[in-house]
Structures are given as C-alpha cells and as structure tokens.
Scaffold this motif. Sequence first.
Motif, PDB file in Angstrom:
ATOM      1  N   LEU A  48       0.856  -1.181   0.000  1.00 38.93           N
ATOM      2  CA  LEU A  48       0.000   0.000   0.000  1.00 38.93           C
ATOM      3  C   LEU A  48       0.893   1.230   0.000  1.00 38.93           C
ATOM      4  O   LEU A  48       1.776   1.362   0.847  1.00 38.93           O
ATOM      5  N   ILE A  49       0.678   2.103  -0.976  1.00 41.05           N
ATOM      6  CA  ILE A  49       1.417   3.367  -1.034  1.00 41.05           C
ATOM      7  C   ILE A  49       0.410   4.495  -0.862  1.00 41.05           C
ATOM      8  O   ILE A  49      -0.552   4.606  -1.628  1.00 41.05           O
ATOM      9  N   VAL A  50       0.628   5.296   0.156  1.00 38.54           N
ATOM     10  CA  VAL A  50      -0.264   6.410   0.455  1.00 38.54           C
ATOM     11  C   VAL A  50       0.482   7.699   0.119  1.00 38.54           C
ATOM     12  O   VAL A  50       1.561   7.942   0.652  1.00 38.54           O
ATOM     13  N   LEU A  51      -0.067   8.495  -0.770  1.00 42.26           N
ATOM     14  CA  LEU A  51       0.486   9.821  -1.066  1.00 42.26           C
ATOM     15  C   LEU A  51      -0.450  10.847  -0.458  1.00 42.26           C
ATOM     16  O   LEU A  51      -1.615  10.930  -0.853  1.00 42.26           O
ATOM     17  N   SER A  52       0.045  11.590   0.513  1.00 40.04           N
ATOM     18  CA  SER A  52      -0.805  12.562   1.191  1.00 40.04           C
ATOM     19  C   SER A  52       0.054  13.535   1.968  1.00 40.04           C
ATOM     20  O   SER A  52       1.170  13.208   2.367  1.00 40.04           O
ATOM     21  N   ASP A  53      -0.478  14.723   2.195  1.00 36.07           N
ATOM     22  CA  ASP A  53       0.179  15.641   3.127  1.00 36.07           C
ATOM     23  C   ASP A  53      -0.410  15.455   4.525  1.00 36.07           C
ATOM     24  O   ASP A  53       0.000  16.106   5.474  1.00 36.07           O
ATOM     25  N   GLY A  54      -1.381  14.531   4.628  1.00 40.93           N
ATOM     26  CA  GLY A  54      -1.989  14.251   5.923  1.00 40.93           C
ATOM     27  C   GLY A  54      -3.008  15.282   6.362  1.00 40.93           C
ATOM     28  O   GLY A  54      -3.581  15.175   7.438  1.00 40.93           O
TER      29      GLY A  54
END
Length: 144
Positions: free
Chosen positions: A58-64
Amino acid sequence: GSDAWTEVLLEPTKSVELAEKQLQRLPTGGRTPLAHALSLTYNTIRRIRNEPDQSILLIVLSDGKANVPLPESEAGSDAWIQTEQAAGQLAKLELPTLMLDTDSGGLVRVGRGKELAHLLKADYMELDDLSSDGLIHTIRQATD
C-alpha cells in the motif's frame, strides 16, 4: 458536495509503470476527503486480498491534511479524528505500507504526514526527496 468525494483512479495493479502514469494525472491541492480515501482503500484491499498470489504493497500519497469530514460518521464531524479512525482500521490489515508525504513545506510544514504514517504503521518518506526514478526504485525494492 461532489468536491468532497473520493474515487478510485487506479485499481490495484502490479504495473509500476501504469501506477506512475496515473500518478501524473492525480489531482492535488484543495479539499481532501482523507478519511473517505482511507476507508475506500480499506474496502478495496479487503475485496482483493483473498485472491491467490496477492502480495500487496500500500502506497499512500498525502500531506496528511484532512479537511473534508465524512457525513454520518461515528467519529463525529472532525475530519482528522475520522482520519485517525480510518488509518487505524487500515493498519490492522498489517500490510507493508509506504507513506509518501506530499507536503512540499513552503513556509509551514504541518507534520500531519508523519502522524498519518505512524497511524498507518507505515514507512515514511518525503516525496520531495524522491525523483520519479527514485520512487519507482523504492516501490520495486518494497515489492521484491
């Protein structure tokens, strides 16, 4: 409204090249229904994880930064609390996870990307530190 919704742009794939192509089309900025995105991810993984020969990264791209709450959530209407809950649910799946922080810094880094990585029990990297070749290399290393 419709701007507060999440859709699957790329079904789970073994093709790093296809993923890279889709990432270049990924809309960024603006409103972030992060809790919904994480819930959608959870449901997608639960759907595919029993297929044979599945190894999932799982790859999560986010600034949160979560700024769009889910309607009708047991976590109330706070978008970050909902995000914490959804991230905790995903972490329970115990998948290898890579959190790529897209917070480009500017004057103020919020630091929510690191918090999100912690909640997801994910490896953490700043996207700024990776070229697209570096990203592909990182993904290939994680999937080998």
